[in-house]
Design a protein around this motif. Structure first.
Motif, mmCIF file in Angstrom:
data_model
loop_
_atom_site.group_PDB
_atom_site.id
_atom_site.type_symbol
_atom_site.label_atom_id
_atom_site.label_comp_id
_atom_site.label_asym_id
_atom_site.label_seq_id
_atom_site.Cartn_x
_atom_site.Cartn_y
_atom_site.Cartn_z
ATOM 1 N N ILE A 146 46.705 0.554 17.827
ATOM 2 C CA ILE A 146 46.435 -0.245 16.638
ATOM 3 C C ILE A 146 45.747 -1.541 17.052
ATOM 4 O O ILE A 146 46.298 -2.333 17.815
ATOM 5 N N HIS A 147 44.528 -1.735 16.547
ATOM 6 C CA HIS A 147 43.805 -2.982 16.785
ATOM 7 C C HIS A 147 43.285 -3.477 15.444
ATOM 8 O O HIS A 147 42.471 -2.799 14.803
ATOM 9 N N ILE A 148 43.764 -4.615 15.004
ATOM 10 C CA ILE A 148 43.378 -5.178 13.713
ATOM 11 C C ILE A 148 42.960 -6.625 13.900
ATOM 12 O O ILE A 148 43.652 -7.404 14.571
ATOM 13 N N VAL A 149 41.827 -6.982 13.293
ATOM 14 C CA VAL A 149 41.384 -8.372 13.256
ATOM 15 C C VAL A 149 41.361 -8.816 11.801
ATOM 16 O O VAL A 149 41.399 -7.994 10.879
ATOM 17 N N VAL A 150 41.307 -10.118 11.582
ATOM 18 C CA VAL A 150 41.353 -10.643 10.219
ATOM 19 C C VAL A 150 40.330 -11.766 10.065
ATOM 20 O O VAL A 150 40.080 -12.537 10.998
ATOM 21 N N ALA A 151 39.712 -11.821 8.890
ATOM 22 C CA ALA A 151 38.769 -12.889 8.545
ATOM 23 C C ALA A 151 39.177 -13.487 7.206
ATOM 24 O O ALA A 151 39.449 -12.755 6.253
ATOM 25 N N ASP A 152 39.232 -14.799 7.130
ATOM 26 C CA ASP A 152 39.590 -15.498 5.899
ATOM 27 C C ASP A 152 38.321 -15.739 5.073
ATOM 28 O O ASP A 152 37.411 -16.442 5.504
ATOM 29 N N LEU A 153 38.268 -15.140 3.882
ATOM 30 C CA LEU A 153 37.086 -15.260 3.025
ATOM 31 C C LEU A 153 37.268 -16.270 1.899
ATOM 32 O O LEU A 153 36.388 -16.412 1.046
ATOM 33 N N SER A 154 38.382 -16.976 1.894
ATOM 34 C CA SER A 154 38.717 -17.813 0.739
ATOM 35 C C SER A 154 37.693 -18.909 0.473
ATOM 36 O O SER A 154 37.513 -19.325 -0.676
ATOM 37 N N VAL A 170 35.447 2.553 5.371
ATOM 38 C CA VAL A 170 36.562 3.296 4.788
ATOM 39 C C VAL A 170 37.719 2.349 4.471
ATOM 40 O O VAL A 170 38.183 1.616 5.349
ATOM 41 N N ARG A 171 38.177 2.364 3.215
ATOM 42 C CA ARG A 171 39.383 1.600 2.873
ATOM 43 C C ARG A 171 40.586 2.245 3.537
ATOM 44 O O ARG A 171 40.674 3.470 3.642
ATOM 45 N N ALA A 172 41.530 1.397 3.957
ATOM 46 C CA ALA A 172 42.737 1.884 4.625
ATOM 47 C C ALA A 172 43.368 3.001 3.803
ATOM 48 O O ALA A 172 43.590 2.837 2.594
ATOM 49 N N ARG A 173 43.706 4.129 4.455
ATOM 50 C CA ARG A 173 44.128 5.298 3.692
ATOM 51 C C ARG A 173 45.006 6.227 4.539
ATOM 52 O O ARG A 173 45.061 6.117 5.768
ATOM 53 N N TYR A 174 45.660 7.126 3.806
ATOM 54 C CA TYR A 174 46.409 8.214 4.431
ATOM 55 C C TYR A 174 46.167 9.485 3.627
ATOM 56 O O TYR A 174 46.269 9.464 2.400
ATOM 57 N N PRO A 175 45.902 10.596 4.330
ATOM 58 C CA PRO A 175 45.617 10.680 5.763
ATOM 59 C C PRO A 175 44.233 10.122 6.080
ATOM 60 O O PRO A 175 43.420 9.899 5.182
ATOM 61 N N TRP A 223 39.335 -0.792 6.607
ATOM 62 C CA TRP A 223 39.477 -2.185 6.186
ATOM 63 C C TRP A 223 40.445 -2.287 5.021
ATOM 64 O O TRP A 223 40.733 -1.307 4.334
ATOM 65 N N PHE A 224 40.939 -3.505 4.821
ATOM 66 C CA PHE A 224 41.814 -3.795 3.679
ATOM 67 C C PHE A 224 41.611 -5.251 3.289
ATOM 68 O O PHE A 224 41.622 -6.144 4.145
ATOM 69 N N LEU A 225 41.413 -5.495 1.970
ATOM 70 C CA LEU A 225 41.273 -6.858 1.470
ATOM 71 C C LEU A 225 42.523 -7.228 0.694
ATOM 72 O O LEU A 225 42.892 -6.550 -0.272
ATOM 73 N N TYR A 276 41.097 -7.622 6.435
ATOM 74 C CA TYR A 276 41.623 -7.023 7.662
ATOM 75 C C TYR A 276 40.753 -5.834 8.037
ATOM 76 O O TYR A 276 40.346 -5.044 7.171
ATOM 77 N N PHE A 277 40.503 -5.688 9.336
ATOM 78 C CA PHE A 277 39.563 -4.675 9.787
ATOM 79 C C PHE A 277 40.000 -4.130 11.144
ATOM 80 O O PHE A 277 40.439 -4.883 12.016
ATOM 81 N N SER A 278 39.892 -2.817 11.296
ATOM 82 C CA SER A 278 40.160 -2.179 12.585
ATOM 83 C C SER A 278 38.823 -1.871 13.238
ATOM 84 O O SER A 278 38.107 -0.965 12.784
ATOM 85 N N PRO A 279 38.448 -2.598 14.277
ATOM 86 C CA PRO A 279 37.097 -2.471 14.821
ATOM 87 C C PRO A 279 36.906 -1.191 15.635
ATOM 88 O O PRO A 279 37.846 -0.625 16.186
ATOM 89 N N ASN A 280 35.671 -0.759 15.650
ATOM 90 C CA ASN A 280 35.269 0.375 16.481
ATOM 91 C C ASN A 280 34.008 -0.039 17.218
ATOM 92 O O ASN A 280 32.904 0.315 16.844
ATOM 93 N N GLY A 281 34.197 -0.839 18.258
ATOM 94 C CA GLY A 281 33.065 -1.376 18.989
ATOM 95 C C GLY A 281 32.872 -2.851 18.681
ATOM 96 O O GLY A 281 33.827 -3.589 18.430
#
Length: 726
Positions: free
Chosen positions: A273-281, A299-304, A472-474, A482-487
């Motif tokens: 699990i690798h998650i970064v966050v950016a404040d857009l306020s 892709v919005r965070a989802r299951y599966p 990602w998830f807002l 919030y974003f899970s990077p791939n590269g």
């Protein structure tokens, strides 16, 4: 749809087993002969498409979709560079826009351009009525804060590029991203969890999705291998007791993580699990529903895990949970009003009378009425519309072990019980105290028929499901992304803002006339699957009366050589009174719902007031990758419209029909010289071309004078329809 003459070449094939006019039921493995037939059909489709669209810039997408690389063919042809067949004469009044070097204090000439589209419009609107006008846009991306609205005062206007570079009208906002670390860790190792079971790998084999690292002595060694490999997003290790993969270590490399329970207990898995966050306020963000990174919809965070653009019931893995444990029963609704018009009627036909239900269970639609709102609608096992109110999921799913802090952010996507389309539901909550249930009170409006149960499903926009690279998830409350990077981390991204980018709107009594939109890209429009839908007639379709581009109350509007890129809902809508529209030479790709929607209105059975699109020409368009979200959608859908010419188009890759006539209103249609393939990929009981005619309508289309239920004759001729899925 009555009174149709059909002279079309239909190929109905399953894995290229069915041949034109001859249906052969092969129960054994596909032979070399069968593969040859498949390749011959694919080559025929390619040759026809190449002749229809010789100058289409993305012609290679047709070649790729036909998988001609498997057919030992080198007959790949690039688009032929040709000059546009449409000439652009200088307009009597012109305005030039350059967002980088222009100024709104300038007069808008080619040497002194203005900065904004709004200023250019004000200059052109000051010109005398009746004169031709042209707005020349310098190549750039124009992020519109509000819909660009053209009305009758803009009649005679052409919008086109200036300077040769691509002009993008965006329905999104550009956000600058400054990331900080939020989480970077391996989840605890779980025994009895298999993270590669969905790939069905041969022992010791690798694929693009998973790397066979080798045989190792311990699960810790396998875990270390995943930590050290930047692309690895999870691993599975099998101990010596495994009968299939003893002491083997596999690294998951595709960003997907949909583990299944292993009752033998020989597997051990963990996810990175690798998650970064950016404040857009500080950038005044809206609650966007799609995010574009490096020009592609993320892709919005989802299951599966899965990507709705590239995975579905036609792929493995599908990105869906195969089934629910059970579906919660539909809500009880009071019966609505029923309207039956017994005269005029089509005596002797299966659908003789006009009928419609108002209120009751169909009050969820806008307007609150539907053919399927009566107690006993006819056709295809008809019953009164209803949908489930939730689902119970298996305790064996990995989400059963996770708590969601705010399930009400979630959206459930599911297929209709008979796979006649799909639904989206806005989650109300989740209950894990007595059983694992997801509940909702809004949704299921994205197809008309309804059912007590759904089928395959997934849930998105849940923060705790942010676990795969690219997701990602807002947080709408804190405005943190919030974003899970791939590269490499992106430094900017586009969040959707507008459902409608361009509106060309007048009225039947005061229409906008002679508008031309040429060579413009429309991108980043917002999703609409939770917006209003309606049931326009007696077909199975519902429609959302919105799109990236909407034309209503208009005459002689031309949309040509435009690119509709990743619209969140429909690409183009012709709504109600539209005459003589021309949709020519455009491309629609990665479309959320339908690419082209042509829909009118009636006064119950009476369509003689003319409040419908008529005389539309849809010519030489390339439409593909439709139905990213909606599943009761197609490349072209027509309802309560008539006298359409659908000629020389190439449509492919969609979940349901390629062309759908939702009713037989008026008639007088021509469907000619079109190529369609790779449709009905995710649904059942359908075809590449589909039509219904359950409701009779009065029109004067047949002879131009007499109000009658009898339609003008329609023709389907010289098309190539390949039915190579369901």
């Amino acid at each position: 749809m009555a009174f149709i003459r059909v002279v079309t070449l239909f190929f109905s094939i399953t894995y290229y087993n069915y041949v034109a006019g001859l249906q052969v039921d092969y129960t054994e493995n596909i032979s070399i002969f069968d593969a040859k037939i498949g390749c011959d059909i694919a080559k025929l489709a390619w040759d026809y498409a190449s002749k229809l669209l010789p100058a289409q810039r993305n012609l290679h997408s047709v070649y790729d979709a036909l998988e001609l690389h498997k057919c030992n063919t080198t007959n790949y042809r690039k688009a032929v560079e040709t000059k546009s067949g449409r000439s652009y004469s200088p307009a009597e009044n012109e305005a030039f826009v350059d967002p980088e070097h222009g100024s709104d204090s300038n007069p808008g000439t080619v040497s002194h351009p203005v900065k904004t589209i709004d200023k250019a419009l004000s200059i052109l609107r000051a010109a005398p009525i009746g004169r031709t006008k042209a707005m020349h846009l310098k190549g750039a991306t124009y992020y519109l804060e509000s819909t660009l609205e053209l009305g009758p005062e803009d009649s005679g206007l052409t919008i086109l590029p200036w300077g040769g570079d691509e002009v993008i009208l965006s329905g999104g906002r550009l956000y600058k991203l400054a990331w900080t670390e939020y989480k970077n860790e391996m989840k605890p190792i779980e025994q009895g969890l298999d993270g590669i079971a969905d790939l069905q790998l041969e022992p010791g084999a690798s694929r693009q999705e998973a790397l066979f690292y080798g045989k190792v002595l311990s699960v810790e060694e396998c875990s270390t291998a995943c930590v050290r490999n930047k692309q690895c997003n999870g691993f599975t290790y099998y101990d010596a007791s495994s009968h299939t993969y003893p002491m083997m270590c596999y690294l998951r490399m595709d960003g997907q993580w949909n583990p299944v329970r292993d009752v033998s207990g020989s597997s051990f898995s963990s996810q990175k699990i690798h998650i970064v966050v950016a404040d857009l306020s500080d950038q005044s963000p809206n609650n966007f529903t799609s995010l574009f990174i490096n020009s592609r919809r993320a892709v919005r965070a989802r299951y599966p895990d899965g990507n709705p653009e590239t995975s579905g019931l036609h792929t493995n893995p599908t990105g869906y949970v195969p089934a629910a444990e059970r579906w919660l029963p539909p809500a009880t609704k009071e019966p609505g009003e029923e309207i039956f018009i017994r005269s005029p009627n089509r005596t002797g036909s299966y659908f003789p009378f006009f009928q419609i239900g108002k209120g009751g269970s169909v009050s969820v639609f806008n307007p609150p009425q539907s053919y399927w709102g009566t107690a006993n609608p006819s056709g295809g096992g008809g019953f009164t519309y209803r949908v489930p109110t939730g689902l119970q999921f298996s305790s064996n799913l990995s989400i059963a072990d996770r708590t969601w802090s705010n399930p009400s952010t979630g959206v459930v996507h599911t297929f209709h019980c008979k796979h006649w389309g799909g639904w989206q539901f806005k989650l109300d909550g989740r209950n894990d105290k007595t059983n694992h249930t997801l509940t909702w009170s809004y949704g299921g409006i994205q197809e008309a028929r309804g059912c007590d149960n759904g089928s395959e499903w997934y849930v998105e926009n849940i923060f705790e499901e942010l676990d795969s690279p690219g997701e990602w998830f807002l947080d709408y409350d804190t405005h943190k992304l919030y974003f899970s990077p791939n590269g490499t981390l992106p430094t900017e991204a586009v969040g959707t803002n507008l459902e409608v980018i361009l509106s060309i709107k007048g009225s039947q009594s005061y229409p906008v006339k002679n508008i031309a939109i040429n060579d413009i890209t429309f991108a980043h429009s917002a999703t609409t699957f939770l917006s209003d839908y309606e049931v326009p007639s007696g077909g199975d379709w519902t429609v959302h009366r919105g799109a990236a581009v909407v034309v209503e109350g208009a005459e002689n509007v031309t949309i040509s050589k435009c690119l509709f890129y990743s619209p969140g809902g429909n690409g183009l809508l012709l709504n109600n009174y539209v005459r003589g529209a021309v949709i020519e030479g455009n491309e629609f790709v990665w479309v959320g719902d339908n690419a082209i929607v042509v829909v009118g209105s009636t006064q119950l059975i009476d369509g003689t007031d003319g409040n419908q699109p008529r005389g539309t020409k849809v010519i030489g368009n390339l439409v593909h990758e439709v139905g990213v979200f909606g599943k009761q959608v197609c490349a072209y859908v027509q309802s309560l419209a008539c006298e359409t010419e659908l000629i020389g188009n190439v449509f492919f890759n969609g979940p349901r029909a390629g062309i759908n006539f939702n009713d037989g209103f008026g008639g007088g249609n021509i469907v000619k010289n079109n190529v369609l393939f790779n449709f009905v990929r995710e649904t059942l009981d359908h075809g590449t071309f589909n039509s219904w005619d359950r409701q009779p309508y009065l029109t004067k289309v047949r002879d131009g004078k007499t109000a009658t239920l009898i339609q003008a004759e329609s023709f389907i001729t010289q098309n190539l329809f390949v039915g190579n899925f369901h």
